[in-house]
Design a protein around this motif. Structure first.
Motif, PDB file in Angstrom:
ATOM      1  N   ARG A  93       0.828  -1.199   0.000  1.00  0.00           N
ATOM      2  CA  ARG A  93       0.000   0.000   0.000  1.00  0.00           C
ATOM      3  C   ARG A  93       0.865   1.252   0.000  1.00  0.00           C
ATOM      4  O   ARG A  93       0.580   2.231  -0.706  1.00  0.00           O
ATOM      5  N   VAL A  94       1.952   1.241   0.774  1.00  0.00           N
ATOM      6  CA  VAL A  94       2.868   2.380   0.791  1.00  0.00           C
ATOM      7  C   VAL A  94       3.451   2.613  -0.593  1.00  0.00           C
ATOM      8  O   VAL A  94       3.501   3.749  -1.088  1.00  0.00           O
ATOM      9  N   THR A  95       3.886   1.540  -1.251  1.00  0.00           N
ATOM     10  CA  THR A  95       4.458   1.664  -2.591  1.00  0.00           C
ATOM     11  C   THR A  95       3.451   2.274  -3.554  1.00  0.00           C
ATOM     12  O   THR A  95       3.795   3.145  -4.373  1.00  0.00           O
ATOM     13  N   ALA A  96       2.198   1.848  -3.457  1.00  0.00           N
ATOM     14  CA  ALA A  96       1.160   2.373  -4.344  1.00  0.00           C
ATOM     15  C   ALA A  96       0.890   3.854  -4.081  1.00  0.00           C
ATOM     16  O   ALA A  96       0.711   4.642  -5.014  1.00  0.00           O
ATOM     17  N   LEU A  97       0.861   4.256  -2.805  1.00  0.00           N
ATOM     18  CA  LEU A  97       0.615   5.658  -2.472  1.00  0.00           C
ATOM     19  C   LEU A  97       1.769   6.543  -2.927  1.00  0.00           C
ATOM     20  O   LEU A  97       1.558   7.647  -3.442  1.00  0.00           O
ATOM     21  N   LEU A  98       2.997   6.081  -2.765  1.00  0.00           N
ATOM     22  CA  LEU A  98       4.143   6.852  -3.241  1.00  0.00           C
ATOM     23  C   LEU A  98       4.100   7.018  -4.754  1.00  0.00           C
ATOM     24  O   LEU A  98       4.410   8.092  -5.288  1.00  0.00           O
ATOM     25  N   ARG A 106       1.685   7.362  -6.660  1.00  0.00           N
ATOM     26  CA  ARG A 106       0.725   8.384  -7.087  1.00  0.00           C
ATOM     27  C   ARG A 106       1.385   9.758  -7.162  1.00  0.00           C
ATOM     28  O   ARG A 106       0.919  10.644  -7.876  1.00  0.00           O
ATOM     29  N   ASP A 107       2.483   9.938  -6.411  1.00  0.00           N
ATOM     30  CA  ASP A 107       3.247  11.192  -6.472  1.00  0.00           C
ATOM     31  C   ASP A 107       4.565  11.000  -7.213  1.00  0.00           C
ATOM     32  O   ASP A 107       5.500  11.796  -7.033  1.00  0.00           O
ATOM     33  N   PHE A 108       4.650   9.947  -8.016  1.00  0.00           N
ATOM     34  CA  PHE A 108       5.842   9.667  -8.821  1.00  0.00           C
ATOM     35  C   PHE A 108       7.082   9.488  -7.944  1.00  0.00           C
ATOM     36  O   PHE A 108       8.187   9.898  -8.304  1.00  0.00           O
ATOM     37  N   PRO A 120       2.961  11.998   1.216  1.00  0.00           N
ATOM     38  CA  PRO A 120       2.237  11.245   0.198  1.00  0.00           C
ATOM     39  C   PRO A 120       1.431  10.076   0.762  1.00  0.00           C
ATOM     40  O   PRO A 120       0.472   9.628   0.139  1.00  0.00           O
ATOM     41  N   VAL A 121       1.822   9.585   1.935  1.00  0.00           N
ATOM     42  CA  VAL A 121       1.123   8.456   2.553  1.00  0.00           C
ATOM     43  C   VAL A 121       0.116   8.948   3.595  1.00  0.00           C
ATOM     44  O   VAL A 121      -1.080   8.632   3.543  1.00  0.00           O
TER      45      VAL A 121
END
Length: 302
Positions: free
Chosen positions: A52-57, A59-61, A233-234
Motif C-alpha cells: 500500500r505504501v508503494t502504491a501511495l508513493l 501516485r506522487d511519482f 504522500p502516505v
C-alpha cells in the motif's frame, strides 16, 4: 574554417543554502533547510502494508527510498529570535542533514543571535543540531521543551531499559545535557507560553512530550507541527498510518486525525519538518484524507 570546440561548463551539483522567508503579521518567519535524509518508508510505516505504501508513493511519482526534507523554522518577533527545532546535526553521518547552520548564516543570522530554541520533541532529527562538535551551537540561547520530554529522554531508568531504542536516549542526553549543565534548559508545562506570541500545544503520542507551536501576530497564525506527520504522500491520504518510532502510535494517530481536521476546517497555515522544503502550506479535506496546498511563493519584495 574549422569550427571552434568548447568544453562544456562543469556541473556544480550542489544546492544553494536553503532558506525561505515570509512575514506573519509583524513577525518574520524563515524556513531553514537542514538538508535531507533518505527514508525507506515501506520499512518504517506501520498500520499499513508495504504494498500500500508503494502504491501511495507512486501516485506522487515517488519510490523508496524517498529523499525526505529536514526543516526548521526561525521566528524573529522583533524582541526575540526563536528557532523551532534544529535538524539532525551530524548524528546521521556525512551528507545527511547537517546544513542548518549554513542555511541560518545564509539567511542573514548568526547562531549566537538566537535567544530561544524551542523543540517540538527530542528525537535526533530535531535536536541533533543543538551541538556543534563539543560546543553548544547556540551559546546564548535558552532551550525550551515540554517537561514530559526531558523527564522521558533524560531518565537513567528509561535508558537502562531502552533496548533497541537506546541510541535515541543516548543522542538526547548528548544534545540536551550541555544546555542543562550550563543552566540554559528550561522545560515548560501544559499551560505555559514559552515565548510571547508563540504558544505550545501538547500533542503527546509520537513522543510523550511532543508539542506543536502556534505562532500568532496581528491576527495571522502559523502552526509548526514537528513530527505530527512524517510522510506526506502516505499520511495525508491515510492519516491512520503510523511510524515505527512512535512511542505511542495509537495516540499519535489520534492527534494527527484531530489536528488535521481542525487545520483543514480553519484553513490554517502550517509548517512541517518533513514536507518538501520549505514545508509551508495548508490542508484541504479530500475524501477520507487531505490535499496539501503549498504556500504561494513570495519574493519578499512587497
Amino acid at each position: 574554417m574549422p569550427s571552434a570546440v568548447h568544453a562544456a561548463a562543469p556541473q556544480v551539483r550542489t544546492q544553494a543554502p536553503g532558506y525561505y522567508r515570509m512575514m506573519l503579521g509583524d513577525f518574520e518567519v524563515t524556513a531553514l533547510s537542514d538538508g535531507t535524509v533518505p527514508q525507506t518508508i515501506r520499512e518504517v510505516a506501520t498500520h499499513t502494508t508495504p504494498e500500500r505504501v508503494t502504491a501511495l508513493l507512486a501516485r506522487d511519482f515517488l519510490q523508496d527510498p524517498v529523499e525526505t526534507s529536514i526543516n526548521a523554522f526561525l521566528i524573529n518577533t522583533g524582541t526575540s529570535l526563536v528557532l523551532v527545532d534544529t535538524g539532525v546535526g551530524n548524528l546521521f553521518g556525512p551528507d545527511v542533514g547537517g546544513r542548518l547552520l549554513q542555511s541560518l548564516r545564509a539567511a542573514g543570522y548568526k547562531p549566537e543571535q538566537v535567544d530561544v530554541v524551542l523543540l517540538t520533541h527530542i528525537h535526533s532529527d530535531h535536536s541533533g543540531g543543538l551541538m556543534s562538535g563539543a560546543s553548544r551551537a547556540f551559546p546564548n540561547a535558552v532551550l525550551r521543551v515540554h517537561s514530559r520530554e526531558t523527564d522521558f529522554w533524560l531518565s537513567a531508568e528509561n535508558l537502562a531499559k531502552a533496548g533497541d531504542a537506546r541510541k535515541f536516549f543516548e543522542d538526547a542526553r548528548a544534545m540536551v545535557a550541555p544546555y542543562q549543565d550550563a543552566g540554559k534548559l528550561k522545560p515548560f508545562g501544559d499551560k505555559d507560553v514559552p515565548v510571547p506570541g508563540i504558544r505550545a500545544v501538547p500533542t503527546p503520542g509520537h513522543t510523550p512530550g511532543h508539542c506543536i507551536y502556534v505562532v500568532e501576530s496581528q491576527g495571522q497564525r502559523l502552526s509548526l507541527w514537528g513530527d505530527l506527520m512524517h510522510f506526506g504522500p502516505v499520511q495525508l491520504r491515510e492519516p491512520a498510518v503510523t511510524v515505527s518510532y512512535d512511542v505511542d502510535s495509537r495516540a499519535a494517530a489520534a492527534q494527527r486525525a484531530r489536528v488535521f481536521a481542525e487545520a483543514a476546517g480553519r484553513g490554517d497555515l502550517v509548517g512541517l519538518d518533513h514536507m518538501p522544503f520549505p514545508g509551508l502550506g495548508r490542508l484541504a479535506a479530500d475524501g477520507k484524507g487531505y490535499r496539501w496546498i503549498p504556500a504561494n511563493y513570495t519574493s519578499g519584495q512587497r
